[in-house]
Design an enzyme around this catalytic site. Structure first.
Site, PDB file in Angstrom:
ATOM      1  CB  CYS A   1     -49.015 -58.259 -27.977  1.00 34.72           C
ATOM      2  SG  CYS A   1     -50.560 -57.566 -28.608  1.00 34.72           S
TER       3      CYS A   1
ATOM      4  CB  CYS B   1     -52.138 -54.793 -27.505  1.00 36.82           C
ATOM      5  SG  CYS B   1     -52.507 -56.505 -27.830  1.00 36.82           S
TER       6      CYS B   1
ATOM      7  CG  ASP C   1     -10.345 -40.005 -14.213  1.00 37.12           C
ATOM      8  OD1 ASP C   1      -9.319 -39.448 -14.612  1.00 37.12           O
ATOM      9  OD2 ASP C   1     -10.883 -39.752 -13.125  1.00 37.12           O
TER      10      ASP C   1
END
Length: 711
Positions: free
Chosen positions: A14, A17, A398
């Protein structure tokens, strides 16, 4: 200068953490900086620290630390061999105590000592790591999710709500497990890339073939790749011919033919012939290694939406604690409310206010989308570019090598004399033989056209070859003088034969964007040949699809003359055509587009278009697998020479933006609805934890939907 070391981290579940782990590593003596990349599950440590010290810093979450290089060549490090029961024994035991506790409650009543004892055991067993972290944070006045939950559970115990306190513990544990699972699932798309390239290759050294680990293969070693085998290292073919499936790197579905001197990439599949390949890069420098590294770095980049959420959460969590405290104390103190009832409501607000769903809403979407893009041959360099692509209004292209193949080909060959097919072939062979001696850039197209039709160009001996500057070439074959050149040359040579009909044919070809050349002697015109940079078969479909996806304007930028530019631009269907542009002109045009449309992308080859690519909101380079420059300089690289990946990228980006908005909105709305239940007194700890866990589950599942996006 302090040394930087990168480690992979196993078990990072998480964002909270990750933040705590980062702080812990920074506190190690000798460490000057530590940065955790949560999306890629990596940490970069600046300074001196052993693996053991870094692992100790992550002991609170039982993190496993592996050196980056070692983990790259051995993904087995990330395979968790622990059984489900061993990994989740606390959760399962806590659930068992809760089940028995409710059974006891039904049989003996909720005040029976055994009933409460079972719920207390469930709280302490299931919430051990939660309390450990929550109390530490509480003492430091750090208001994290663990802090909120710890206060809520202590409060529930204080007012005798043991059953609901135990439910909060187990459902929070389930919520964290779901978050861990979703992030692992999102990261798996990148870990699967690690498995693409073999860990060993058959290498020929001193005349002997032996299996060698990729770490021990050196530049210049010769690899032997049999049909059906994957290629372990980047290199170029020194012997053999085959078709190689490059889908893993470029996303191309059709195998690509490989001959001597052609490049091959690690992780691609040799489908047909035996190849001998000279290694050109070390394992850590292969194209697949660079893709993995850049994608992981991209997953660590905070997208604007994620930055907003992180900033919002920093103020949101303390605000929830203040609101919960006010709900728990103001009604009893000022309005004579029941203390137990309002403390319970305040605790429920703490639980429902937990920002789990909000915090995970953006990273799970970004990580999943970038991983999906990489698997489909599109390298996106960060969440910020993913969001920018999603908001594009105009895309400039291009021409050469992007909308066209960038290689001149013969498109028309028109005979002007009546003769047999044999004589027509001989005429072409003479023309091609002359072009073999020419330095003109279009000569290769004429030669290749003859070779593909199995014409023997070596059968003609050319004498007295001369280049006529700016007009064409001249040479003698079997005593006859032949010319190949521009219409201007033949108007001078054979003005009487340059009829209106021939003039019309030449003009028609030129209006289509083709270069028309003539072949003949000083007495007669023999044929007209037209050469053009062939438009990609996919270009028209790509432009149409981009307009369908909501791109308002597509523009072709080229240095070609306006007539050629118009012909090709109209063929592919762009909404605006700009010809005769120098690199500075392209740059100025992109700047003007940004003023007019806001967010603009430029698609080019990554080298010649560098200024325009850099000036655009998003620079997109074609054919990234073939050039390190394109991979390193562009914001987005289409790894294959395949323009069809562009609509997919736009669609994926727009879907990502949509899902992030859905996740953030849903996370906030579900919490607002739950908080409104406080007014009639309907909010319970059950509803609170289910709202929090349900929201977390739904936003993660919603984010994982991005794995399925295809064009």
């Amino acid at each position: 200068m302090a040394e930087k070391t990168v480690y992979r981290v196993d078990g990072l579940s998480c964002t909270n953490c990750a933040a705590k782990f980062e702080r812990n590593v920074k506190e190690i003596e000798g460490v000057t900086e530590a940065i955790v990349n949560f999306g890629a599950s990596k940490i970069t440590v600046t300074g001196e620290a052993s693996i053991q010290q870094v692992e100790q810093a992550g002991a609170f979450e039982h993190l496993k630390i592996i050196p980056e290089k070692e983990s790259f060549t051995d993904p087995e490090h990330f395979t968790d061999h622990q059984s489900f029961i061993r990994k989740n024994w606390r959760l399962l035991l806590s659930g068992l105590f809760i089940a028995v506790g409710y059974a006891s409650q039904i049989m003996n009543g909720e005040d029976f000592y055994l009933t409460n004892a079972l719920f207390i055991f469930a709280i302490f067993i299931g919430g051990y790591s939660l309390f450990k972290e929550g109390f530490k944070n509480l003492l430091k006045f750090e208001f994290t999710m663990e802090t909120l939950m710890t206060i809520a559970i202590i409060g529930a115990a204080f007012i005798g709500e043991w059953a609901e306190g135990s439910i909060v513990v187990i459902l929070f544990a389930v919520s964290e497990a779901l978050e861990r699972y979703s992030m692992d699932k999102a990261r798996q798309s990148i870990r699967s890339l690690m498995d693409i390239a073999p860990k060993e290759a058959l290498v020929r050294r001193s005349g002997t073939d032996r299996m060698v680990h990729v770490d021990d293969i050196q530049i210049g070693d010769i690899m032997i790749i049999k049909p059906g085998q994957k290629i372990a290292m980047d290199g170029h073919v020194v012997k053999g011919y085959s078709a190689v499936n490059q889908a893993a790197i470029t996303g191309e579905s059709i195998p690509v033919e490989k001959n001597i001197d052609d490049s091959v990439f690690a992780g691609t599949l040799n489908e047909e012939g035996l190849l001998e390949v000279a290694v050109t890069k070390r394992v850590e420098d292969t194209t697949i290694s660079k893709i993995i590294h850049l994608v992981e770095e991209a997953q660590g980049e905070r997208a604007p939406a994620q930055a907003f959420v992180d900033t919002f959460a920093k103020y949101y969590t303390p605000a929830i604690i203040v609101i919960a405290a006010l709900i728990a104390t103001v009604p009893p103190l000022l309005f004579g409310g029941n203390w137990e009832t309002w403390v319970y409501q305040g605790l429920s607000v703490l639980v429902v206010g937990c920002p789990c769903a909000l915090v995970v809403s953006t990273p799970v979407a970004i990580v999943t989308a970038i991983g999906n893009a990489a698997k489909n041959g599109v390298l996106v360099k960060g969440g910020v570019y993913l969001e920018e692509i999603g908001g594009l209004k105009a895309i400039a292209f291009d021409k050469t090598g992007t909308l066209t193949k960038g290689v001149p080909v013969v498109t028309d060959y028109i005979e002007l004399t009546e003769a047999t097919n044999i004589q027509h072939n001989k005429n072409y062979i003479i023309m091609a033989a002359l072009e073999q001696l020419s330095q003109h850039p279009l000569a290769s197209a004429i030669i290749k056209y003859g070779e593909t039709r199995e014409m023997d160009l070596t059968s003609i001996n050319v004498n007295d070859f001369t280049s006529i500057t700016g007009k064409g070439i001249r040479g003698t074959v079997d005593g006859n003088t032949y010319y190949v050149g521009s219409p201007v040359l033949f108007k001078e040579l054979l003005a009487s034969q340059f009829t209106d009909s021939i003039h019309r044919q030449v003009s028609d070809l030129q209006l289509k964007g083709k270069t028309a050349m003539l072949f003949g002697t000083n007495q007669k015109l023999i044929s007209i040949v037209a050469v053009a940079d062939e438009v990609r078969s996919s270009s028209q479909h790509v432009i149409k699809r981009l307009h369908e996806l909501g791109i308002e304007k597509t523009i072709m930028l080229t240095g070609d003359n306006q007539a050629t530019a118009q012909a090709i631009g109209q063929q592919v269907g762009v909404s605006e055509i700009e010809g005769e542009l120098m690199p500075q002109d392209k740059l100025d045009y992109i700047k003007q587009l940004k003023i007019n449309f806001g967010k603009v992308a430029m698609v080019g080859d990554g080298i010649n278009d560098a200024p325009a690519l850099a000036a655009a909101t998003v620079g997109i380079a074609m054919g990234g697998a073939g050039t390190d420059t394109a991979i390193e300089t562009a914001d987005v690289a289409l790894m294959g020479d395949d323009l069809q990946k562009l609509p997919f990228t736009v669609k994926l980006s727009r879907k990502t933006l949509q899902i992030i908005k859905q996740n953030i909105t849903f996370s906030l709305v579900i919490k607002l609805i739950a908080l409104l239940l406080v007014i009639p007194g309907w909010l319970t700890l059950w509803i609170a934890i289910m709202a929090d866990m349900g929201a977390t589950l739904l936003v993660t599942l919603n984010g994982l939907r991005l794995m399925k996006v295809k064009d």
